[in-house]
Design a protein around this motif. Structure first.
Motif, short mmCIF file in Angstrom:
data_model
loop_
_atom_site.label_atom_id
_atom_site.label_comp_id
_atom_site.label_asym_id
_atom_site.label_seq_id
_atom_site.Cartn_x
_atom_site.Cartn_y
_atom_site.Cartn_z
N PRO A 1 -2.99 -0.50 6.25
CA PRO A 1 -1.82 -0.88 7.80
C PRO A 1 -1.29 -2.22 6.94
O PRO A 1 -2.73 -3.05 6.43
CB PRO A 1 -3.02 -1.24 9.10
N SER B 1 0.86 -1.14 0.28
CA SER B 1 -0.18 -0.01 -0.11
C SER B 1 0.84 1.14 -0.06
O SER B 1 1.66 0.99 0.62
CB SER B 1 -0.51 -0.41 1.10
N LYS B 2 0.69 2.51 -1.08
CA LYS B 2 1.31 2.78 -1.29
C LYS B 2 0.70 4.34 0.11
O LYS B 2 -0.23 4.58 0.59
CB LYS B 2 1.30 3.97 -2.28
N PRO B 3 1.83 3.96 0.49
CA PRO B 3 1.95 5.74 1.35
C PRO B 3 1.78 7.20 1.28
O PRO B 3 2.29 7.76 0.29
CB PRO B 3 2.83 6.15 3.06
N ASP B 4 0.67 8.09 1.00
CA ASP B 4 -0.14 9.19 0.59
C ASP B 4 -0.27 10.08 2.21
O ASP B 4 -1.89 9.83 1.81
CB ASP B 4 -0.48 9.12 -1.01
N ALA B 5 0.37 11.30 2.82
CA ALA B 5 -0.42 11.59 3.41
C ALA B 5 -1.69 12.99 2.65
O ALA B 5 -2.40 13.36 2.94
CB ALA B 5 0.29 12.69 4.01
N ASP C 1 -6.14 10.95 -5.97
CA ASP C 1 -6.97 10.36 -4.61
C ASP C 1 -6.79 8.35 -5.52
O ASP C 1 -8.47 7.70 -3.92
CB ASP C 1 -8.18 10.91 -3.95
N TYR D 1 -4.20 3.04 0.01
CA TYR D 1 -3.48 4.63 -0.35
C TYR D 1 -3.22 4.30 0.95
O TYR D 1 -5.13 4.02 2.50
CB TYR D 1 -3.81 5.26 0.25
N ASN D 2 -2.02 4.08 2.18
CA ASN D 2 -1.85 4.71 3.75
C ASN D 2 -2.73 3.04 4.61
O ASN D 2 -3.47 3.21 5.38
CB ASN D 2 -2.78 5.66 4.26
N LYS E 1 -10.42 10.58 1.77
CA LYS E 1 -11.34 9.55 1.96
C LYS E 1 -12.86 10.17 1.89
O LYS E 1 -12.74 10.50 2.94
CB LYS E 1 -11.40 8.78 3.20
#
Length: 685
Positions: free
Chosen positions: A445, A40-44, A416, A442-443, A48
């Motif tokens: 866990p 899963s790609k992290p992207d702040a 998004d 995205y993001n 949602k």
């Protein structure tokens, strides 16, 4: 979805002679084979914030056509909530709605004199198409055919604009014939008649001099087809592709000099490739020889170039091919699915511009214009000089693109959206490598707590491509992993793979779908008790097969416009599909045991998962009575089932308010029964 399967004519004569020229080897894209490598790609920046309402208000863009002067493009869009015709300047600008109708419209094509645009329209999705004309200047609309019990499709103007050729099929017939309408005498002439019931004549293409038409004749089994030439004056047809065995030949365009036909065929190596068929000698000069799906498109008006597309594992590029030098160049377009657009040609009349359609996982489909010269417009002579100055054998001039339509709406951001992983895994029987796209939120866990959707395409002769999918993107945004497999029977992977589910529908292809579920569970992200099976049309059928044949696997199922009983489906469906089903599953009596085993309605008592079914009231392919059988049977045994019929829709939903309502219902149903890991949803909400 439940595509009208290809029909073809078998002619046992001498094999077509071929001449091999340029071959091409397209590299396979990188894919993931180890599920542990899925991440899963992290992207702040990701929010949602996607909603069904906003996603389905993003515009949908359909068929298109150049005006003869190249100044305007007409196209189909649901900007108004209905699929109507719109006009936009070819340099770009604000579009203007041309037709206003509650019914869906498609296949616009501009007359050579610029006075009319022909298009098709049906009635609440029933596929009983009529051909209409609309004036681009006044908006006046004329129903040209006005035959409620006969479908007319694929209108094509003669070069002088006097005649309109189209396909014709009475409602209770399984055969498409080709007619020509004389706009001066207002008479109809039948170019083909008496075609066998398991064949249909499709896609009429005019020669530049208007003296003949080339068409494709397909057979119900979907494994054999031929190209014919018919003289308009005499209505005499000539077979151009005699061959032994089962092979497919399809006509794409006729060269401006009338001497050759651009074709797509799997006759060379079992994969669709592009060739030039010489009309006089019936010889084929192959332009490509690849093990991907290559499809012919169109000649440029001057005949010096032609276009074809290459579908490489779900991504499609457009190629410009220099006929004289045999050199091809991929246009510099974004990754995703790119197709030439515009009927009858993607090229502007002066050869300088190419209309194309682009979509990707983060971009809804839009129309773009590629300027071949690198300049916005050229006169005919300037274009000729520009092309002439190009070195022999060199690629076409470098160009640039500008966007004509803009489908995203405010608040829906590309960043998004999830870019899918391309993955490969072995089929359960070890015979095939199955390709799939995997969407990971995205993001997310990295723990085995998340739900996953196995998303099954229809057809079955179709393919999940790297395109924009509103529902998939919404569910990924809400925390659902999605895997969309291209099971055996899918297009895009050659003749053997596509024919691997013949006389085995709901067998090996279902096992490929189950293999996708097994594979996604091994990523370390998925709760094995939170698997969802979902699909439309034939994908709805496989969904029903999955929840009945592997009931312990699924936490929920969503069959959309499915069929569930081969016997009632064949009895009630459109006659074209009836012939297709009999050709691909065999005789109803001789193969009765197979038909019974592959009809999930007989195994409804095995279902453990709650189901949500959707149907269209005017669906001619999978009638609503198919879904109704499931609902009645589950309710009889007090199972969990929800059901919604859209009475003013056909096979799939065209009206925006119905799309929003349907997929909001499905999303709410899935959140309630199979909530995402961080969701506070409950069945009581």
């Amino acid at each position: 979805m439940r595509i009208l399967s290809p029909f073809v004519m078998v002619v046992l004569t001498t094999t077509t002679m071929t001449v091999l020229t340029t071959s091409q080897t397209l590299p396979a894209p990188q894919s993931i084979t180890d599920p542990k490598l899925i991440t899963s790609k992290p992207d702040a920046r990701v929010e949602k914030s996607l909603s069904i309402e906003k996603l389905y208000m993003t515009r949908q863009v359909g068929g298109s056509t150049w005006s003869p002067d190249g100044k305007t493009v007409a196209f189909v869009s649901n900007l108004s909530g209905r699929n109507n015709l719109w006009l936009v300047a070819s340099e770009g600008g604000w579009p203007m709605q041309l037709t206003v109708s509650d019914q869906r419209q498609t296949s616009p094509t501009w007359s050579p004199d610029g006075k009319w645009i022909a298009y098709m329209s049906d009635y609440d999705g029933d596929e009983q198409w009529d051909i209409f004309l609309v004036s681009p200047k006044t908006g006046q609309v004329v129903n040209l055919t006005n035959t409620r019990e006969i479908a007319e499709e694929s209108p094509a103007w003669s070069p002088d604009g006097r005649y309109l050729a189209y396909m014709v099929k009475p409602k209770m017939s399984s055969v498409f014939e080709i007619d020509v309408y004389d706009a001066v005498l207002r008479e109809v002439k039948h170019l083909t008649t008496g075609t066998a019931k398991d064949r249909m004549n499709v896609a009429p293409i005019w020669s530049t001099d208007g003296k003949f038409i080339v068409y494709t004749q397909e057979r119900s089994k979907g494994t054999d087809s031929n190209v014919f030439l018919v003289e308009v004056g005499s209505a005499q047809s000539t077979l151009l592709t005699p061959h032994d065995g089962e092979r497919t030949y399809s006509a794409n365009d006729i060269s401006p000099d009338g001497k050759s036909v651009l074709i797509t065929s799997n006759a060379g190596d079992g994969y669709d490739n592009v060739g030039l068929l010489d009309i006089a000698s019936k010889k084929i000069r192959w332009l490509t020889q690849d093990k991907w799906e290559i499809s012919g498109e169109s000649f440029s008006p001057d005949g010096k170039f032609l276009t074809y597309t290459a579908n490489v594992d779900g991504n499609t590029d457009i190629y410009l091919y220099d006929v004289a030098s045999g050199k091809a160049q991929a246009l510099p377009l974004p990754k995703g699915v790119n197709h030439v657009a515009g009927r009858t040609s993607p090229f502007s009349h002066d050869n300088s511009r190419l209309l194309y359609y682009h979509t990707g996982p983060t971009a809804p489909g839009d129309l773009w214009v590629y300027t071949l010269s690198g300049e916005e417009a050229l006169t005919d002579q300037e274009t000729k000089n520009k092309i002439k100055s190009t070195q022999a054998g060199a690629p076409a001039p470098h160009g640039k693109s500008h966007q004509l339509t803009h489908s995203l709406v405010g608040g829906v951001r590309s960043e998004d959206m999830v870019e899918p992983h391309l993955v490969h895994f072995p089929s359960k029987d070890g015979k095939w490598t199955i390709s799939a796209f995997v969407y990971v939120p995205y993001n997310l866990p990295h723990n085995p707590e998340h739900p996953a959707i196995v998303y099954v395409h229809g057809g079955p002769t179709a393919q999940t491509m790297n395109t924009f999918n509103r529902f998939v993107q919404y569910m990924a945004n809400q925390g659902y992993i999605v895997i969309a497999p291209n099971y055996r029977g899918s297009t895009g992977y050659g003749k053997e793979f596509q024919q691997a589910n013949l006389f085995d529908m709901g067998g090996g292809d279902l096992q490929d779908v189950l293999a996708a579920a097994d594979w996604i569970k091994q990523t370390g992200y998925v709760d094995p008790k939170k698997l969802i099976l979902m699909g439309g049309s034939y994908g709805g059928y496989l969904t029903m097969m999955g929840v009945t044949k592997a009931p312990e696997l699924w936490a929920a199922g969503v069959p959309i416009v499915p069929f569930v009983n081969w016997f009632t489906e064949i009895q009630n469906e459109d006659p074209v599909l009836q012939q297709s089903d009999l050709a691909t599953m065999g005789d109803l009596e001789k193969n009765k045991t197979l038909y019974e085993d592959r009809s999930p309605i007989h195994f409804v008592d095995q279902i453990k998962a709650p189901l949500y079914l959707l149907a269209g009231g005017h669906d001619p392919r999978c009638p609503k009575t198919e879904a109704q059988q499931v609902v009645d049977a589950i309710k009889k045994r007090n199972g969990v089932v929800e059901y919604k019929v859209y009475e003013n829709e056909g096979h799939g939903f065209a009206k925006v308010e119905n799309q929003i309502d349907a997929y909001k219902r499905v999303a709410d149903f899935l959140k309630a029964h199979v909530p995402p890991a961080d969701c506070s949803c409950s069945l009581n909400e």
